[in-house]
Design an enzyme around this catalytic site. Structure first.
Site, PDB file in Angstrom:
ATOM      1  N   SER A 124       6.658  -0.071  10.205  1.00  0.00           N
ATOM      2  CA  SER A 124       5.293   0.025   9.689  1.00  0.00           C
ATOM      3  C   SER A 124       5.088   1.429   9.141  1.00  0.00           C
ATOM      4  CB  SER A 124       4.287  -0.212  10.826  1.00  0.00           C
ATOM      5  OG  SER A 124       3.000   0.240  10.443  1.00  0.00           O
ATOM      6  N   HIS A 179       9.382  -2.885   3.272  1.00  0.00           N
ATOM      7  CA  HIS A 179       8.922  -3.077   1.886  1.00  0.00           C
ATOM      8  C   HIS A 179      10.106  -3.374   0.965  1.00  0.00           C
ATOM      9  CE1 HIS A 179       5.670  -0.222   3.365  1.00  0.00           C
ATOM     10  NE2 HIS A 179       4.953  -1.208   2.880  1.00  0.00           N
ATOM     11  N   VAL A 208      11.126  -6.757   9.599  1.00  0.00           N
ATOM     12  CA  VAL A 208      12.281  -5.846   9.668  1.00  0.00           C
ATOM     13  C   VAL A 208      12.009  -4.863  10.810  1.00  0.00           C
ATOM     14  CG1 VAL A 208      13.687  -4.153   8.417  1.00  0.00           C
ATOM     15  CG2 VAL A 208      12.704  -6.102   7.200  1.00  0.00           C
ATOM     16  N   GLU A 252      12.084   0.278   5.000  1.00  0.00           N
ATOM     17  CA  GLU A 252      13.037  -0.818   4.759  1.00  0.00           C
ATOM     18  C   GLU A 252      12.332  -2.176   4.659  1.00  0.00           C
ATOM     19  OE1 GLU A 252      16.232  -0.969   3.992  1.00  0.00           O
ATOM     20  OE2 GLU A 252      16.254   1.223   3.932  1.00  0.00           O
ATOM     21  N   PHE A 301       6.873   3.492   1.336  1.00  0.00           N
ATOM     22  CA  PHE A 301       7.853   2.436   1.568  1.00  0.00           C
ATOM     23  C   PHE A 301       8.816   2.736   2.710  1.00  0.00           C
ATOM     24  CE2 PHE A 301       7.538   1.426  -3.236  1.00  0.00           C
ATOM     25  CZ  PHE A 301       6.366   0.722  -3.012  1.00  0.00           C
ATOM     26  N   ASP A 309       2.488  -8.954   9.269  1.00  0.00           N
ATOM     27  CA  ASP A 309       1.044  -9.214   9.136  1.00  0.00           C
ATOM     28  C   ASP A 309       0.855 -10.727   9.037  1.00  0.00           C
ATOM     29  OD1 ASP A 309       0.049  -6.412   8.856  1.00  0.00           O
ATOM     30  OD2 ASP A 309       1.453  -6.439   7.193  1.00  0.00           O
ATOM     31  N   GLN A 314     -10.389  -2.816   2.331  1.00  0.00           N
ATOM     32  CA  GLN A 314      -9.886  -3.443   3.555  1.00  0.00           C
ATOM     33  C   GLN A 314      -9.878  -2.475   4.742  1.00  0.00           C
ATOM     34  OE1 GLN A 314      -5.969  -4.271   1.561  1.00  0.00           O
ATOM     35  NE2 GLN A 314      -5.127  -3.811   3.563  1.00  0.00           N
ATOM     36  N   MET A 321       0.845  -1.193   0.000  1.00  0.00           N
ATOM     37  CA  MET A 321       0.000   0.000   0.000  1.00  0.00           C
ATOM     38  C   MET A 321       0.885   1.249   0.000  1.00  0.00           C
ATOM     39  SD  MET A 321      -3.423  -0.963   2.074  1.00  0.00           S
ATOM     40  CE  MET A 321      -2.828  -0.554   3.682  1.00  0.00           C
TER      41      MET A 321
HETATM   42  O1  PAF Z   1      -0.098  -5.720   3.594  1.00  0.00           O
HETATM   43  C1  PAF Z   1      -0.559  -4.807   2.870  1.00  0.00           C
HETATM   44  O2  PAF Z   1       0.071  -3.780   2.657  1.00  0.00           O
HETATM   45  C2  PAF Z   1      -1.925  -4.978   2.235  1.00  0.00           C
HETATM   46  O3  PAF Z   1      -2.803  -5.625   3.094  1.00  0.00           O
HETATM   47  C3  PAF Z   1      -1.880  -5.684   0.867  1.00  0.00           C
HETATM   48  C4  PAF Z   1      -1.358  -7.109   0.992  1.00  0.00           C
HETATM   49  C5  PAF Z   1      -0.987  -4.893  -0.078  1.00  0.00           C
HETATM   50  C6  PAF Z   1      -3.278  -5.750   0.268  1.00  0.00           C
HETATM   51  O4  PAF Z   1      -3.823  -4.495   0.074  1.00  0.00           O
END
Ligand code: PAF
Length: 282
Positions: free
Chosen positions: A185, A37, A176, A35, A33, A150, A61, A30
């Site tokens: 996060s 990601h 990380v 580290e 970014f 997650d 979501q 999403m």
């Molecule tokens: O983990 C996330 O950033 C989101 O839940 C994802 C997997 C990109 C789905 O929108």
């Protein structure tokens, strides 16, 4: 690196790569970014020859009152970082491109989505499964990498992939952390200085709970009480959403710890909700 906004264009590009015999890797994100990601991108890059990174703040979501509108965004910076980490296509669709106005098809794994984060975010995993499934259909990856922070999301996606025979290998990548232990996060930017100072105690408490199990404690209730007491003491301004010990694969709550267990915590701070987990081996 090419930026694609149109879902059909991404699908055409990936189908062409498939015909040419390329192995496609996908990192769904999403954006905003950090580290964490970037390490997912690096891990995926090593396992594919065409890397697709999706950047989409998926509206389905987010529940009412959650941070959809204020979710941190910086596409220009993200694009630069994705490029530096070997991305071939950055997929940045508009919400209207991903969901028709009368969208009516949902993917759910309800048993595994009821507890942990699902208890306070009842529609969250339905939105995640649906968008991840769409991304799989569009990018046609042979491998997709998700972060273990997650953990519930990762376990649910593994189950969805197994149940629906989706031909993709799911790789879970280790959390990380900052030097002081706080899990990275995008939402850490919401923390006040005071909250940021004590937030590493979440990881510290989970590590101490693992030590307790290593020293022989097998009663999950006792370990949970240890976690909640410690957090109340060391993160006093936080409100515990949950502190649970669950089976790492099917997420069922544990009473006795007789094999691998996942200790998982979510805490509400003033503006952030932090999650963390720790895999405890017996
Ligand atoms: O983990 C996330 O950033 C989101 O839940 C994802 C997997 C990109 C789905 O929108």
């Amino acid at each position: 690196m090419k930026t694609i906004r149109n879902p059909e264009e991404l699908q055409r590009q990936c189908m062409q790569w498939e015909r040419e015999g390329h192995r496609i890797g996908l990192v769904p994100t999403m954006g905003y970014f950090h580290e964490g990601h970037l390490s997912l991108m690096d891990a995926c890059r090593g396992q594919c020859d065409k890397l697709v990174v999706s950047l989409f703040v998926n509206p389905t979501q987010f529940g009412p009152g959650e941070d959809l509108d204020s979710y941190p965004r910086d596409e220009a910076r993200d694009a630069r970082l994705a490029h530096e980490h070997g991305t071939d296509v950055l997929f940045c669709p508009e919400p209207g491109g991903m969901y028709h106005e009368d969208h009516g098809t949902w993917i759910e794994v309800p048993e595994m989505a009821r507890g942990l984060c699902g208890a306070s975010r009842p529609i969250h995993f339905r939105g995640v499964c649906t968008v991840v499934n769409k991304l799989f259909m569009l990018a046609r990856p042979a491998v997709a990498v998700f972060g273990q922070k997650d953990w519930q999301q990762l376990a649910i996606i593994r189950r969805m992939v197994r149940d629906l025979h989706i031909p993709v290998q799911i790789v879970g990548h280790p959390i990380v952390r900052e030097a002081d232990g706080l899990a990275l996060s995008s939402r850490n930017v919401y923390l006040t200085d005071e909250e940021r100072a004590v937030a590493p105690n979440i990881h510290k408490t989970l590590a101490e709970a693992a030590d307790l199990v290593a020293s022989g404690e097998r009663d999950a209730g006792a370990v949970k009480r240890f976690i909640t007491d410690r957090l109340a003491e060391t993160v006093p301004m936080g409100r515990i959403d949950y502190a649970e010990l669950v089976d790492p694969d099917n997420l069922a709550p544990l009473e006795r710890i007789s094999g691998p267990a996942l200790a998982a915590v979510a805490m509400f701070m003033s503006k952030a909700r932090l999650i963390d987990n720790y895999l405890i081996g017996v």
